[in-house]
Design a protein around this motif. Structure first.
Motif, PDB file in Angstrom:
ATOM      1  N   SER A 131       0.677  -0.962  -0.153  1.00  0.00           N
ATOM      2  CA  SER A 131       0.036   0.063  -0.375  1.00  0.00           C
ATOM      3  C   SER A 131       0.628   0.684   0.039  1.00  0.00           C
ATOM      4  O   SER A 131       0.408   2.418   0.048  1.00  0.00           O
ATOM      5  N   GLN A 132       2.157   1.094   0.033  1.00  0.00           N
ATOM      6  CA  GLN A 132       2.899   2.537   0.069  1.00  0.00           C
ATOM      7  C   GLN A 132       3.556   3.041  -1.318  1.00  0.00           C
ATOM      8  O   GLN A 132       4.440   3.429  -1.231  1.00  0.00           O
ATOM      9  N   PRO A 135      -1.414   3.196  -4.473  1.00  0.00           N
ATOM     10  CA  PRO A 135      -3.332   2.991  -3.735  1.00  0.00           C
ATOM     11  C   PRO A 135      -3.886   1.460  -3.749  1.00  0.00           C
ATOM     12  O   PRO A 135      -4.170   1.154  -4.579  1.00  0.00           O
ATOM     13  N   SER A 136      -4.296   1.026  -2.583  1.00  0.00           N
ATOM     14  CA  SER A 136      -4.993  -0.048  -2.984  1.00  0.00           C
ATOM     15  C   SER A 136      -5.732   0.256  -3.362  1.00  0.00           C
ATOM     16  O   SER A 136      -6.533  -1.357  -4.161  1.00  0.00           O
ATOM     17  N   TRP A 162       8.943 -12.723   3.709  1.00  0.00           N
ATOM     18  CA  TRP A 162       8.128 -12.093   5.276  1.00  0.00           C
ATOM     19  C   TRP A 162       9.529 -11.454   6.084  1.00  0.00           C
ATOM     20  O   TRP A 162       8.958 -10.524   6.091  1.00  0.00           O
ATOM     21  N   ILE A 165       9.286  -8.040   4.223  1.00  0.00           N
ATOM     22  CA  ILE A 165       8.102  -7.230   3.841  1.00  0.00           C
ATOM     23  C   ILE A 165       7.127  -7.129   5.826  1.00  0.00           C
ATOM     24  O   ILE A 165       6.745  -5.852   6.021  1.00  0.00           O
ATOM     25  N   LYS A 166       7.415  -8.094   6.656  1.00  0.00           N
ATOM     26  CA  LYS A 166       6.831  -7.957   8.042  1.00  0.00           C
ATOM     27  C   LYS A 166       6.934  -6.512   8.366  1.00  0.00           C
ATOM     28  O   LYS A 166       5.895  -6.302   9.254  1.00  0.00           O
ATOM     29  N   HIS A 167       7.876  -6.099   8.514  1.00  0.00           N
ATOM     30  CA  HIS A 167       8.152  -5.111   9.534  1.00  0.00           C
ATOM     31  C   HIS A 167       7.910  -3.803   8.690  1.00  0.00           C
ATOM     32  O   HIS A 167       8.860  -2.936   9.087  1.00  0.00           O
ATOM     33  N   ARG A 169       5.836  -1.932   8.241  1.00  0.00           N
ATOM     34  CA  ARG A 169       4.827  -1.032   8.655  1.00  0.00           C
ATOM     35  C   ARG A 169       3.796  -0.094   7.347  1.00  0.00           C
ATOM     36  O   ARG A 169       3.246   0.679   6.959  1.00  0.00           O
ATOM     37  N   TYR A 170       3.219  -1.363   6.555  1.00  0.00           N
ATOM     38  CA  TYR A 170       2.285  -1.880   5.745  1.00  0.00           C
ATOM     39  C   TYR A 170       1.037  -1.708   6.205  1.00  0.00           C
ATOM     40  O   TYR A 170       0.641  -1.892   6.582  1.00  0.00           O
ATOM     41  N   ARG A 171      -0.253  -0.439   5.373  1.00  0.00           N
ATOM     42  CA  ARG A 171      -1.244  -0.491   5.942  1.00  0.00           C
ATOM     43  C   ARG A 171      -1.576  -2.224   5.277  1.00  0.00           C
ATOM     44  O   ARG A 171      -2.453  -2.985   5.934  1.00  0.00           O
ATOM     45  N   ALA A 172      -1.425  -2.032   4.309  1.00  0.00           N
ATOM     46  CA  ALA A 172      -2.161  -3.578   3.949  1.00  0.00           C
ATOM     47  C   ALA A 172      -1.024  -4.555   2.599  1.00  0.00           C
ATOM     48  O   ALA A 172      -0.394  -2.886   1.589  1.00  0.00           O
ATOM     49  N   VAL A 173      -0.420  -4.966   2.890  1.00  0.00           N
ATOM     50  CA  VAL A 173       0.243  -6.118   1.402  1.00  0.00           C
ATOM     51  C   VAL A 173      -0.500  -7.151   0.924  1.00  0.00           C
ATOM     52  O   VAL A 173      -1.294  -8.317   1.501  1.00  0.00           O
ATOM     53  N   HIS A 174      -0.908  -6.600  -0.374  1.00  0.00           N
ATOM     54  CA  HIS A 174      -1.518  -7.253  -1.007  1.00  0.00           C
ATOM     55  C   HIS A 174      -1.496  -8.897  -2.340  1.00  0.00           C
ATOM     56  O   HIS A 174      -0.060  -8.400  -2.861  1.00  0.00           O
TER      57      HIS A 174
ATOM     58  N   PHE B 273      -2.908  -8.664   4.087  1.00  0.00           N
ATOM     59  CA  PHE B 273      -2.522  -8.824   5.522  1.00  0.00           C
ATOM     60  C   PHE B 273      -2.835  -7.114   5.866  1.00  0.00           C
ATOM     61  O   PHE B 273      -1.756  -6.043   5.020  1.00  0.00           O
ATOM     62  N   ASP B 281       1.347   5.616   3.885  1.00  0.00           N
ATOM     63  CA  ASP B 281       0.546   5.264   2.772  1.00  0.00           C
ATOM     64  C   ASP B 281      -0.082   5.317   1.923  1.00  0.00           C
ATOM     65  O   ASP B 281      -0.797   6.915   2.332  1.00  0.00           O
TER      66      ASP B 281
END
Lengths: 207, 470
Positions: A131-132, A135-136, A162, A165-167, A169-174, B273, B281
Motif C-alpha cells: 500500500s506504500q 493505492p490499494s 516475509w 515485508i512484515k516489519h 509497517r504497511y497498511r496493506a500487503v496484497h 495483510f 500509505d
C-alpha cells in the motif's frame, strides 16, 4: 473488559494473569517463538521462475514476458481503456504516449491500471503489492490491471519474502493470484466479480 | 434419541422435500469434493502440511493469552484500536458505537461469520446505519432475507433462477436478461460498486490474526473484502479470539491448507495483510478497529472441546458430510452448519435444542479425514452426545443400550435371553423379514430386518462342533 477476557483465558490455561509491561510481554513472546517446529512447504521440482509462471497461468493471469520496462505499452493487447499508472517511476516510460494510449489519473472510471509488484511467490503464482507503492483501491477498482514484476524478484515461498515485508509497517500487503472471481452462483466459476476482470502479469526478464 | 434432535429432523424433512434446495445441493455436491481432491493431489506432502497447520493451532491456543496481548499491543502501537467483546451483544454495541462516532449512514460489509454470529446487520439497522453485504453470496441472501447455509458459499442453497428473480425484483434497472451466471455477476458488480464508493464504514472479518505485528489476514476471491476494507474512512474487523497465530510463518502454514480445503485453490485470489494506515500509505481508512469476540470460546480452553478452537472455517467437513449434503445448512438452524457447526453451536450458543445436533451424524468419519487441522469431529460429537444424554435423560435408546451392556457382561444370561427371544420370534413370525419392530419405526421405513433363525450362531456352532467331534 480487556482484563476480563484475557484473565479468563489465562485462568483456563492454568496460568497467572499477564502483567501490563510491554517489555515483559515481548520477552515471553520471543521465548515462545523457539518452540515452533520447522516450517513445512510443498516440494519444488523446477526452478522458481518456471514454477512461478506455471502457477500464474493456472491462476488465470495473462502472462507476458518482456525484456525491459520500455516494452510494457507495446506488449499489452490493444485497448480503448484509459491507462492509469501507479506512482512507481519504472513504469512511467515515454512509450505510453508514443503508442497512442490515453493516460489518466482516475481509476474510479473504467481504466487499465498499471502497477509494479515488489515480489513474486512461485509456490502459488502470486504477486505482492504494498500500500506504500500502489493505492490499494486502484488494485480493485480498475477494470483491467497490468502487474509488472522483475524476474529477479521471484522467490520460492511466502516465508522467503516475509523478512523484507512484515516489519515494513504497511497498511496493506496484497497477495494477488489472478483476476477477481466468484463461484457464488451455482458453484460456477465466473471471472470478474468486484475486482479487475483481466490481469496481465508482465514479467521483465532481468537475467 | 434425545428430544432436541426432533427439531433438526423436522427441518431436515422440509429440506428433503424442497425441490429447489435439492437441485442446488445436487449441483454443489460433487464440485467441492473434486476441487479439494485435485488441490490436495497437486502437492506431494499435504499430510505434512496438515500436521504443521495443526501444530500451529495447538501452539497458538497453548499461549493464547500472550498472543492476544501481543496482537493488541502491536495494533495499538501502529495506531489502531482493539476492542474486546465478551458477548454478541457487546460486539453489537461496540460496532454501533464506532459507526456512530464516524457519523455513519451506510456500511459495506465483507463476509464475516463472526459478524453473522453477532447479528451485526440487525444492530446497525436499529442504529440507523444501512448495511450492504458485498460478497455476492451474502448480497443474494440479504435480498432474500435469509441466513447463510454454508460458511464459505453462503448462498449455496439458491438456484440461478432464484437469484435472477431476486435481482429482477430488487434492482430498478432497464429490462434485461439474467439468464447466465455472467449476467448475474455483472449486475451485482454494477449495483454494488457505488456502495463501495459511498460507504462511510467498511466491516470485514479476518481469517487469521498475527500476533508479532498486529496484522489481520483477509482471504477473498471477489475483491469485495478489499474494497470494503480500503475505500471507507473507517475499517472495522469483526473476528474472534481464537483466530490469532504467533508469526507470519505460522500464518503461511494455515494459508497452505485453508484455500486447498475450502475451494480447491492453492491460495485465494486476494490474500491481504491489514493493519492501521501509516504515514507513507497512499490510501486507506484513517481509522482501524479490531473487535475480538469471545462468546463462549475462552471457556472451551482446557476443556474436552478445546480442539474445536483449532477450526479455520474452511467448510471441508460440511462439503464431505453425507448429512449436510442431503439436508443443507439451514436444517442446522445456526450460522455454523455441518459437522463443525454441530459441535460449535451447542458449545457457543448452548440452547437446549442445539445439543441434539450431535445426532446429525452418521459417524462415517469423512469430516475428520478431510479436516485441514485434524479436529477429531466424530469424537467431539460423541462427547456432546454424552452431554446431551446427561442433560436430557437416557430415553428409550439409552435404556436399551444399558440393558444390552448388562446382558453382554454375563454370557450365560445373554445366551439364555437371546435364545428364548429367538425361539419366541421364530414361533410366531413365519416370514423371512421383520417389517415393524417397536421403537424402530423410522428406521424401518426404508429397511427390512431379516427375521432371526430359531437358533443362535453360538448354539449352532456348539452343536456342529459336537457333531465334528463325534
Amino acid at each position: 473488559m480487556t482484563e476480563t477476557i484475557l484473565s479468563a483465558i489465562a485462568r483456563r490455561l492454568g496460568k497467572p494473569s499477564l502483567s501490563d509491561n510491554r517489555q515483559t510481554l515481548q520477552t515471553r513472546f520471543d521465548a515462545l517463538l523457539t518452540t515452533a517446529s520447522e516450517d513445512v512447504r510443498p516440494a519444488r521440482d523446477k526452478d522458481n521462475q518456471q514454477w512461478f509462471k506455471d502457477q500464474a497461468i493456472a491462476n488465470l493471469f495473462d502472462v507476458i514476458t518482456i525484456a525491459d520496462f520500455h516494452h510494457i505499452p507495446a506488449a499489452l493487447q490493444p485497448t480503448t481503456l484509459p491507462i492509469v499508472l501507479s506512482p512507481q517511476s519504472r513504469i512511467h516510460v515515454p512509450q505510453w504516449r508514443e503508442a497512442g494510449y490515453t493516460l489518466s489519473n482516475d481509476f474510479h472510471q473504467p481504466a487499465l491500471g498499471v502497477v509494479e509488484a515488489v515480489a513474486g511467490i512461485a509456490e502459488t503464482g502470486t504477486v505482492v503489492v504494498t500500500s506504500q507503492d500502489v493505492p490499494s483501491s486502484m488494485l480493485f477498482l480498475c477494470e483491467e490491471l497490468a502487474i509488472v514484476l522483475s524476474t529477479t524478484d521471484i522467490h520460492g515461498y511466502q516465508e522467503d519474502i516475509w523478512p523484507q515485508i512484515k516489519h515494513g509497517r504497511y497498511r496493506a500487503v496484497h497477495l494477488i493470484s489472478g483476476p477477481s472471481r466468484t463461484a457464488d452462483v451455482e458453484q460456477t466459476l465466473q471471472v470478474g466479480a468486484h475486482g479487475p476482470k483481466r490481469v496481465y502479469l508482465m514479467l521483465v526478464n532481468r537475467d | 434419541m434425545t428430544d432436541s434432535i426432533h427439531q433438526f429432523i423436522a427441518r431436515s424433512n422440509e429440506a428433503l422435500a424442497n425441490t429447489q434446495l435439492q437441485q442446488a445441493l445436487a449441483k454443489a455436491r460433487p464440485g467441492f469434493v473434486k476441487k479439494r481432491q485435485l488441490a490436495v493431489d497437486a502437492v506431494d506432502n499435504f499430510e505434512a502440511l496438515r500436521d504443521k497447520a495443526r501444530e500451529v493451532r495447538q501452539r497458538s491456543l497453548r499461549d493464547l493469552d500472550i498472543y492476544l496481548a501481543m496482537f493488541e499491543s502491536n495494533v495499538r502501537a501502529a495506531g489502531g484500536e482493539v476492542h474486546w467483546a465478551k458477548s454478541t451483544a457487546d460486539m453489537q454495541a461496540i460496532v454501533v458505537d464506532i459507526a456512530r462516532g464516524a457519523s455513519a449512514k451506510t456500511a459495506t460489509k465483507g463476509k464475516s461469520m463472526v459478524g453473522e454470529e453477532a447479528e451485526i446487520n440487525a444492530a446497525l439497522s436499529r442504529a440507523g446505519v444501512t448495511p450492504v453485504e458485498t460478497d455476492l453470496g451474502e448480497y443474494i441472501l440479504q435480498l432474500a432475507e435469509e441466513p447463510p447455509s454454508h460458511i464459505v458459499a453462503p448462498a449455496l442453497h439458491k438456484t440461478r433462477q432464484q437469484i435472477a428473480d431476486l435481482f429482477s425484483a430488487a434492482h430498478t434497472l432497464n429490462p434485461r436478461e439474467l439468464d447466465t451466471v455472467q449476467a448475474i455477476v455483472d449486475e451485482a458488480r454494477q449495483v454494488i460498486r457505488r456502495h463501495f464508493i459511498d460507504a462511510d464504514i467498511g466491516i470485514t472479518g479476518a481469517n487469521i490474526l498475527i500476533a508479532e505485528t498486529g496484522t489481520a489476514v483477509l482471504c477473498t476471491n471477489e475483491g469485495n473484502g478489499d474494497l470494503t476494507a480500503s475505500l471507507p474512512q473507517t475499517h472495522i474487523i469483526t473476528t474472534s479470539i481464537d483466530k490469532v497465530v504467533p508469526t507470519w510463518n505460522d500464518a503461511s502454514a494455515i494459508l497452505r491448507v485453508l484455500a486447498r480445503s475450502a475451494t480447491g485453490q492453492s491460495i485465494t485470489t486476494y490474500t491481504t495483510f491489514y493493519g492501521p494506515r501509516q504515514t507513507y500509505d497512499l490510501d486507506g481508512p484513517d481509522n482501524f478497529h479490531v473487535v475480538l469476540l469471545d462468546n463462549g470460546r475462552a471457556k472451551l480452553l482446557g476443556s474436552d472441546f478445546q480442539e474445536m478452537l483449532h477450526c479455520i472455517k474452511c467448510g471441508a467437513c460440511m462439503n464431505h458430510c453425507p448429512v449436510y449434503q442431503a439436508v443443507g445448512g439451514h436444517s442446522y438452524d445456526s450460522v455454523y452448519p455441518g459437522p463443525m457447526g454441530s459441535v460449535l453451536t451447542p458449545l457457543l450458543r448452548g440452547e437446549p435444542d442445539d445439543f441434539g445436533l450431535s445426532q446429525a451424524s452418521t459417524f462415517c468419519g469423512r469430516c475428520e479425514a478431510v479436516c485441514p487441522v485434524k479436529i477429531p469431529l466424530p469424537d467431539l460429537l460423541r462427547k456432546l452426545r454424552n452431554v446431551a444424554t446427561s442433560r436430557q435423560g437416557k430415553g428409550l435408546s439409552g435404556w436399551l443400550s444399558t440393558l444390552f451392556m448388562t446382558l453382554a457382561r454375563y454370557p450365560r444370561l445373554y445366551r439364555l435371553t437371546t435364545g428364548l427371544g429367538l425361539q419366541l420370534v421364530s414361533r410366531f413370525h413365519k416370514k423371512a423379514t421383520l417389517r415393524s419392530l417397536p421403537g424402530l419405526g423410522a428406521w424401518q421405513n426404508y429397511r427390512k430386518l431379516p427375521a432371526p433363525q430359531n437358533r443362535s450362531f453360538q448354539s449352532q456352532w456348539n452343536r456342529n462342533k459336537k457333531n465334528r467331534n463325534d
